[in-house]
Scaffold this motif. Structure first.
Motif, PDB file in Angstrom:
ATOM      1  N   ARG A  63       0.834  -1.213   0.000  1.00 61.46           N
ATOM      2  CA  ARG A  63       0.000   0.000   0.000  1.00 61.46           C
ATOM      3  C   ARG A  63       0.869   1.264   0.000  1.00 61.46           C
ATOM      4  NH1 ARG A  63      -4.483  -2.037   4.443  1.00 61.46           N
ATOM      5  NH2 ARG A  63      -5.948  -2.965   2.946  1.00 61.46           N
ATOM      6  N   ASN A  78      -4.899   1.036  -5.800  1.00 64.06           N
ATOM      7  CA  ASN A  78      -5.892   1.035  -4.731  1.00 64.06           C
ATOM      8  C   ASN A  78      -7.074   0.143  -5.066  1.00 64.06           C
ATOM      9  OD1 ASN A  78      -4.461   2.760  -3.069  1.00 64.06           O
ATOM     10  ND2 ASN A  78      -5.342   4.604  -4.018  1.00 64.06           N
ATOM     11  N   LEU A  81      -5.925  -3.392  -4.400  1.00 65.74           N
ATOM     12  CA  LEU A  81      -5.814  -3.697  -2.968  1.00 65.74           C
ATOM     13  C   LEU A  81      -7.168  -3.718  -2.278  1.00 65.74           C
ATOM     14  CD1 LEU A  81      -2.619  -1.627  -2.070  1.00 65.74           C
ATOM     15  CD2 LEU A  81      -2.811  -4.081  -2.509  1.00 65.74           C
TER      16      LEU A  81
END
Length: 478
Positions: A63, A78, A81
């Motif tokens: 991240r 993003n 994830l």
């Protein structure tokens, strides 16, 4: 004036000779890569390095991995994830480290293979998606110079360039496969940073503790009866693929007081040719001599010969009768032979061979009541010295004895050729002196360093001026 100039010239030549002389340490301990690898493996285990790998924060690392400053890429990361519930190492293993020579002669390269399985969970599949991750931590052992001298240090620890490989452990559906590939591509830059930040400090601390443990092992006293011999570090160096420790030595008595010290000296020290032995301890001849001197100090032996060795007593009387019949008739059953070792034995080493030379005084008394001996003989004797090992103990046995020179120092029975008594004097030394000396040597010298480095047995060899100790044929102590 000319005399002063000559004296100055001689002093200059002497000083130049001393400068050119090679100074050698009392002992040198060579630690090969096998020892360094085994000891570092143990230290990594003690420092729970595997647990460090299992606790690597993979999810937060990916991240935090920048997306190259491109907003659309950041949004893409993003979005990937967002489909990951958790991501972590599920199992880890640290394989045998490798210690290799470096392009720089004063450095060693340490490579530590890392084998991990990581998994992540996603709502897209019910099972954990597992990945196999292989990489390698790499560091450099080099010499560090400080105000207190030089020491070994491990630095430049990082992930070995090009060593990272990540692969899936199972086949995935066409929906999950792109997600898994993206997770692996995010781990490629993130994992090396985690190795450097999380594992490398542990590796560096493990090496420092390994180094200190090795020095403690070097300093462990070597028992010499009630006295002992201690080594300590003079300097360290890197030679080829090994670490070489130059050691000073001290003899200490039963109270712990130093009785003799050995430092850098012009006394020669011939090292054996480098080989694949895990370790090699080479001890200078004068240190070996000092250790034997502690075990065999000068002493006086008095024997009532007719009670202990009656046949030999009869031959002594017969030999004296050849010189002086009247003196022989004075000898009774309480006749005494006195043997005095004036100095400690001196061990002379040669390639593969060793002998002991001794200065001995021998006297014969007619009875135990008379104060003056018939005669006093000075004997220059030599013997074969046989080294061998029992487990981790170095043993020494003195075999045979030869009376190389014999001198008549004093006589109350008239002058005579001492060679007439050479054979019987030699028999007395063999029968009385040698059993006494070998009895004192019987317990041997324990070499705790051998077991401390992980071996059951020691082996020995000789150079022309040093004793060499290496591991025996037995495997490592488990």
């Amino acid at each position: 004036m000319a005399c002063s100039r000559t004296l100055a010239l001689l002093c200059s030549l002497l000083a130049a000779t001393l400068v050119r002389a090679t100074l050698n340490p009392p002992a040198i301990l060579r630690l090969g890569p096998e020892i360094l690898q085994e000891r570092l493996t143990l230290e990594l285990k003690d420092h729970d390095a595997v647990n460090i790998l299992e606790q690597l924060p993979l999810l937060s690392a990916v991240r935090d991995e920048p997306a190259g400053g491109i907003p659309i890429l950041g949004n893409l990361v993003n979005s990937v994830l967002n489909h990951i519930v958790w991501l972590k190492v599920t199992s880890a293993n640290i394989l045998q480290p490798q210690v290799l020579p470096s392009a720089d002669d004063q450095e060693l390269t340490v490579k530590i293979p890392l084998d991990m399985v990581a998994g992540f969970n996603t709502p897209l599949v019910k099972t954990i998606v597992e990945m196999h991750m292989e990489t390698e931590a790499q560091a450099t052992i080099r010499m560090k110079t400080s105000r207190t001298g030089q020491s070994l240090t491990l630095s430049s620890c990082s992930n070995s360039h090009g060593s990272l490989r990540i692969s899936l452990l199972q086949k995935l559906s066409f929906m999950v496969n792109p997600l898994a590939n993206k997770v692996m591509s995010l781990l490629m830059p993130a994992l090396p940073k985690l190795v450097k930040s999380q594992l490398c400090p542990v590796i560096e601390q493990a090496f420092e503790d390994m180094h200190m443990d090795l020095l403690r092992l070097v300093r462990e006293p070597v028992s010499l009866g009630y006295d002992h011999l201690e080594f300590d570090l003079l300097s360290s160096a890197i030679k080829g693929n090994a670490i070489q420790l130059s050691l000073e030595a001290h003899l200490l008595d039963s109270r712990g007081d130093v009785t003799k010290s050995f430092g850098m000296s012009a006394v020669s020290l011939t090292l054996p040719a480098p080989d694949s032995a895990p370790f090699c301890l080479t001890v200078r001849q004068d240190v070996v001599n000092a250790a034997i001197a502690v075990l065999l100090p000068p002493e006086e032996l008095m024997v009532l010969l007719d009670y202990v060795l009656p046949e030999l007593a009869r031959r002594v009387k017969s030999s004296i009768k050849v010189i002086n019949e009247k003196a022989a008739d004075q000898m009774r059953h309480t006749q005494i032979v006195k043997i005095l070792t004036q100095e400690t034995p001196e061990l002379l080493l040669d390639q593969g061979n060793a002998k002991v030379v001794q200065m001995i005084v021998l006297e014969v008394f007619a009875t135990n009541e008379v104060r003056r001996p018939f005669f006093t003989l000075g004997i220059e004797a030599s013997s074969e010295a046989q080294f061998y090992t029992k487990g981790d103990r170095l043993m020494l046995n003195i075999n045979e004895i030869s009376s190389n020179r014999i001198h008549l120092m004093n006589s109350d029975i008239g002058l005579f050729n001492p060679e007439l008594l050479k054979d019987i004097a030699t028999e007395l030394l063999v029968s009385v002196l040698l059993p006494n000396e070998n009895g004192k040597l019987r317990s041997g010298i324990p070499l705790s360093m051998v077991k401390g480095l992980g071996f059951k047995e020691a082996s020995w060899s000789l150079t022309k001026d040093a004793l060499v100790v290496k591991p025996g044929p037995s495997p490592l102590v488990q």
